[in-house]
Design an enzyme around this catalytic site. Sequence first.
Site, PDB file in Angstrom:
ATOM      1  N   ARG A 235      25.276   7.576  26.441  1.00 38.91           N
ATOM      2  CA  ARG A 235      24.167   8.195  25.718  1.00 38.91           C
ATOM      3  C   ARG A 235      23.791   7.277  24.560  1.00 38.91           C
ATOM      4  O   ARG A 235      24.674   6.716  23.894  1.00 38.91           O
ATOM      5  CB  ARG A 235      24.536   9.578  25.166  1.00 38.91           C
ATOM      6  CG  ARG A 235      24.539  10.699  26.187  1.00 38.91           C
ATOM      7  CD  ARG A 235      23.140  11.020  26.738  1.00 38.91           C
ATOM      8  NE  ARG A 235      23.180  12.070  27.738  1.00 38.91           N
ATOM      9  CZ  ARG A 235      23.243  11.864  29.058  1.00 38.91           C
ATOM     10  NH1 ARG A 235      23.278  10.649  29.538  1.00 38.91           N
ATOM     11  NH2 ARG A 235      23.252  12.888  29.899  1.00 38.91           N
ATOM     12  N   ASP A 259      21.697   1.145  29.160  1.00 34.73           N
ATOM     13  CA  ASP A 259      20.899   1.962  30.092  1.00 34.73           C
ATOM     14  C   ASP A 259      20.369   3.193  29.373  1.00 34.73           C
ATOM     15  O   ASP A 259      19.623   3.984  29.951  1.00 34.73           O
ATOM     16  CB  ASP A 259      21.771   2.370  31.290  1.00 34.73           C
ATOM     17  CG  ASP A 259      20.978   3.099  32.357  1.00 34.73           C
ATOM     18  OD1 ASP A 259      19.920   2.581  32.763  1.00 34.73           O
ATOM     19  OD2 ASP A 259      21.395   4.197  32.771  1.00 34.73           O
ATOM     20  N   HIS A 296      17.581   4.195  31.811  1.00 35.64           N
ATOM     21  CA  HIS A 296      18.388   5.343  32.244  1.00 35.64           C
ATOM     22  C   HIS A 296      18.347   5.487  33.769  1.00 35.64           C
ATOM     23  O   HIS A 296      18.010   6.543  34.311  1.00 35.64           O
ATOM     24  CB  HIS A 296      17.895   6.632  31.567  1.00 35.64           C
ATOM     25  CG  HIS A 296      18.993   7.636  31.380  1.00 35.64           C
ATOM     26  ND1 HIS A 296      19.202   8.291  30.208  1.00 35.64           N
ATOM     27  CD2 HIS A 296      19.958   8.082  32.229  1.00 35.64           C
ATOM     28  CE1 HIS A 296      20.242   9.111  30.332  1.00 35.64           C
ATOM     29  NE2 HIS A 296      20.714   8.993  31.553  1.00 35.64           N
TER      30      HIS A 296
HETATM   31  P1  NAI Z   1      33.668  13.252  32.026  1.00 38.12           P
HETATM   32  O1  NAI Z   1      33.541  14.561  31.344  1.00 38.12           O
HETATM   33  O2  NAI Z   1      34.291  13.187  33.393  1.00 38.12           O
HETATM   34  O3  NAI Z   1      34.492  12.244  31.095  1.00 38.12           O
HETATM   35  C1  NAI Z   1      34.259  12.049  29.744  1.00 38.12           C
HETATM   36  C2  NAI Z   1      35.564  11.562  29.121  1.00 38.12           C
HETATM   37  O4  NAI Z   1      35.298  11.188  27.771  1.00 38.12           O
HETATM   38  C3  NAI Z   1      36.658  12.627  29.093  1.00 38.12           C
HETATM   39  O5  NAI Z   1      37.847  12.092  29.645  1.00 38.12           O
HETATM   40  C4  NAI Z   1      36.811  12.963  27.620  1.00 38.12           C
HETATM   41  O6  NAI Z   1      38.131  13.301  27.265  1.00 38.12           O
HETATM   42  C5  NAI Z   1      36.386  11.645  26.974  1.00 38.12           C
HETATM   43  N1  NAI Z   1      35.933  11.746  25.604  1.00 38.12           N
HETATM   44  C6  NAI Z   1      35.229  12.735  24.997  1.00 38.12           C
HETATM   45  N2  NAI Z   1      34.969  12.418  23.714  1.00 38.12           N
HETATM   46  C7  NAI Z   1      35.521  11.196  23.505  1.00 38.12           C
HETATM   47  C8  NAI Z   1      35.606  10.325  22.387  1.00 38.12           C
HETATM   48  N3  NAI Z   1      35.052  10.651  21.219  1.00 38.12           N
HETATM   49  N4  NAI Z   1      36.266   9.154  22.543  1.00 38.12           N
HETATM   50  C9  NAI Z   1      36.839   8.825  23.714  1.00 38.12           C
HETATM   51  N5  NAI Z   1      36.791   9.596  24.808  1.00 38.12           N
HETATM   52  C10 NAI Z   1      36.150  10.773  24.698  1.00 38.12           C
HETATM   53  O7  NAI Z   1      32.213  12.628  32.048  1.00 38.12           O
HETATM   54  P2  NAI Z   1      31.621  11.520  33.037  1.00 38.12           P
HETATM   55  O8  NAI Z   1      31.116  12.175  34.270  1.00 38.12           O
HETATM   56  O9  NAI Z   1      32.593  10.402  33.150  1.00 38.12           O
HETATM   57  O10 NAI Z   1      30.322  11.044  32.210  1.00 38.12           O
HETATM   58  C11 NAI Z   1      30.440  10.379  30.969  1.00 38.12           C
HETATM   59  C12 NAI Z   1      29.073  10.310  30.329  1.00 38.12           C
HETATM   60  O11 NAI Z   1      28.232   9.439  31.092  1.00 38.12           O
HETATM   61  C13 NAI Z   1      28.284  11.634  30.310  1.00 38.12           C
HETATM   62  O12 NAI Z   1      28.655  12.439  29.211  1.00 38.12           O
HETATM   63  C14 NAI Z   1      26.861  11.169  30.197  1.00 38.12           C
HETATM   64  O13 NAI Z   1      26.521  11.076  28.828  1.00 38.12           O
HETATM   65  C15 NAI Z   1      26.887   9.769  30.803  1.00 38.12           C
HETATM   66  N6  NAI Z   1      26.104   9.680  32.044  1.00 38.12           N
HETATM   67  C16 NAI Z   1      25.112   8.752  32.127  1.00 38.12           C
HETATM   68  C17 NAI Z   1      24.365   8.621  33.273  1.00 38.12           C
HETATM   69  C18 NAI Z   1      23.288   7.579  33.400  1.00 38.12           C
HETATM   70  O14 NAI Z   1      22.505   7.626  34.366  1.00 38.12           O
HETATM   71  N7  NAI Z   1      23.190   6.611  32.512  1.00 38.12           N
HETATM   72  C19 NAI Z   1      24.577   9.515  34.419  1.00 38.12           C
HETATM   73  C20 NAI Z   1      25.700  10.419  34.259  1.00 38.12           C
HETATM   74  C21 NAI Z   1      26.403  10.508  33.097  1.00 38.12           C
END
Ligand code: NAI
Length: 332
Positions: A235, A259, A296
Amino acid sequence: MKTLFFSAKPYEKQFFNHHNTHHNLELEYLDTHLGPHIVNAVDENTFAVCVFVNDRLTPEVIEALAAKGVKVIALRCAGFNNVHLDTARQQGIRVCRVPAYSPEAVAEHAVAMLLTLNRKTHKAYNRVREQNFSLNGLLGFNLYGKTVGVIGTGKIGRAFARIMLGFGCKVLAYDLYPDEGLAQLGVTYAPFETVLQQADILSLHCPLTPDNRYLISENTLGMMKKGVTIINTSRGGLINTKDAIEALKTGKIAYLGIDVYEQEEKLFFHDLSGAIIEDDMIQRLMSFPNVLVTGHQAFLTNEALAQIADTTLSSIAAFAAGETPAADRILV
Ligand code: NAI
């Protein structure tokens, strides 16, 4: 009882229409983003609104939706920093999302950005089209043997870390909840500061929360190696863009691949090729030869879109039938 889509794009409509053959929901698509300006377009027959990353579901918007009788906000994405969940709860609106849709799609895009920057294929592509086969200025660096820092090892961070291990990188990671399976594969968990200090390449895979806004700013950039490469597919708000620009000017950041961008709502997903862009920060960023910006698109694969459509429609259908979708899809 219809589902009204906001920010709908042609490339996703085909997937939703195809998967709707299993559900027979009434779907209506609007290409405008959801915000206070358009809430009037929601009529009393709207059961659900289906929204994406840059739709703004502020308390004001959610209250207006509730007044129209909307029962469900269905996010067709994973992140939910754009929805005021407390207001939805107060107004009795259910909120669901797509918790996982091909994490490999996003992880592979992060790798694509990294490989573009470290081997300068974006420059080579343009140069060769001009029949310029000179190699001057195209010197790159190997990924093999480099230390890659991964912030957030959830679904996407895990997929990214595994790919980097395959390249022969040393992978250091920081997460609030370390993953034992990943550690067994060879990833070393370390405190946040250690990851910043040791990483040659840093990739962000944590969600944006009120606590980690500007995770990458002047202060944390100061802890990093000079010449660090930073990739952000998570993000935009995780990076203080102004500070990143200063770090690019001094060479602290050698390469930046993003992205996502903190002011992306007015830019990304739109064709602005004939417009004057007023956002000077993105213009400055795009002027650097060592910065790669994509709009994105990390999620944009056939596999991910099929899964997004399938999960979103089955959640809405479940709510419409008075049932509850799987727990990991439900935010409120
Ligand atoms: P997820 O929920 O599986 O994993 C997120 C991880 O980050 C968790 O293990 C959590 O414990 C950790 N976390 C939370 N706060 C943290 C911090 N302050 N420092 C370190 N680790 C922390 O989520 P997923 O599916 O891996 O997605 C991650 C992010 O990717 C989403 O929140 C979204 O913002 C982004 N995303 C971007 C996309 C794009 O097209 N560019 C598409 C899908 C997701």
